[in-house]
Scaffold this active site. Structure first.
Site, PDB file in Angstrom:
ATOM      1  N   HIS A  96      21.247   5.372  14.493  1.00 14.44           N
ATOM      2  CA  HIS A  96      22.232   6.161  15.231  1.00 14.44           C
ATOM      3  C   HIS A  96      22.912   5.238  16.231  1.00 14.44           C
ATOM      4  O   HIS A  96      22.317   4.271  16.691  1.00 14.44           O
ATOM      5  CB  HIS A  96      21.571   7.321  15.984  1.00 14.44           C
ATOM      6  CG  HIS A  96      20.908   8.308  15.088  1.00 14.44           C
ATOM      7  ND1 HIS A  96      21.610   9.287  14.426  1.00 14.44           N
ATOM      8  CD2 HIS A  96      19.618   8.446  14.716  1.00 14.44           C
ATOM      9  CE1 HIS A  96      20.771   9.998  13.695  1.00 14.44           C
ATOM     10  NE2 HIS A  96      19.556   9.506  13.848  1.00 14.44           N
ATOM     11  N   ASN A 144       0.855  -1.162   0.000  1.00 12.85           N
ATOM     12  CA  ASN A 144       0.000   0.000   0.000  1.00 12.85           C
ATOM     13  C   ASN A 144       0.903   1.228   0.000  1.00 12.85           C
ATOM     14  O   ASN A 144       2.090   1.131  -0.302  1.00 12.85           O
ATOM     15  CB  ASN A 144      -0.930  -0.059   1.220  1.00 12.85           C
ATOM     16  CG  ASN A 144      -2.231   0.687   1.002  1.00 12.85           C
ATOM     17  OD1 ASN A 144      -2.239   1.811   0.525  1.00 12.85           O
ATOM     18  ND2 ASN A 144      -3.327   0.061   1.386  1.00 12.85           N
TER      19      ASN A 144
END
Length: 168
Positions: free
Chosen positions: A95, A64
């Site tokens: 990170h 979708n």
């Protein structure tokens, strides 16, 4: 590497490709759906953030709108998979964990494998180190990390096995 291999398929909404590694899309794929929410205002995105990164998506894949795949190592999605609206699949934490490394590292990658015929509901996040067995379903809004067998319904945050799927 920096390769892109795209089979025959349909891209029904804006898609952004940010590629330092390899991206392979199988045949008969479809990304974006005209009746899905956000077709006009959102885009899908596939990123490989390192030259070693590989994203492989099998045949008959359908997603979708608002799919986000971000890969530092390896993400494999099998054949016949269905993916809902606003799904994130990310094999690293983006990170470093250490406060001194947070701003200058991409974190630790850990491979993701989504086997054949998996249905991933809307708003799901799949994290590094996840394996989802074939024929399984991931319920709407789940946050998935871990190893899950075939033929189960996975749900929650953190995701757990909610039910086995009986064969026809």
């Amino acid at each position: 590497m920096n390769n892109i291999g795209i089979g025959i398929g349909k891209i029904n909404q804006k898609i952004k490709i940010w590629n330092k590694g390899c991206i392979y899309l199988g045949n008969n794929f479809s990304i974006g759906y005209y009746r899905g929410g956000g077709i006009d205002g959102r885009s899908s995105e596939i990123q490989t953030r390192a030259k070693e990164a590989i994203v492989t998506i099998g045949n008959n894949f359908q997603s979708n709108n608002g799919l986000f795949i971000c890969c530092l190592k390896k993400i494999t999605i099998g054949n016949d998979c269905l993916v809902g609206n606003n799904v994130t699949i990310m094999d690293h934490n983006a990170h470093g964990i250490s406060p001194t490394k947070r701003k200058n590292t991409q974190g630790t990658p850990n491979e993701i494998v989504i086997e054949n015929n998996v249905w991933i509901g809307n708003g799901v996040t799949i994290l590094g180190g996840t394996i989802i067995g074939e024929n399984s379903i991931v319920s709407v809004g789940s946050v998935v990390k871990g190893v899950f067998p075939s033929n189960v319904i996975i749900q929650g945050n953190p995701a757990i096995i909610a039910k086995k799927i009986e064969k026809d």
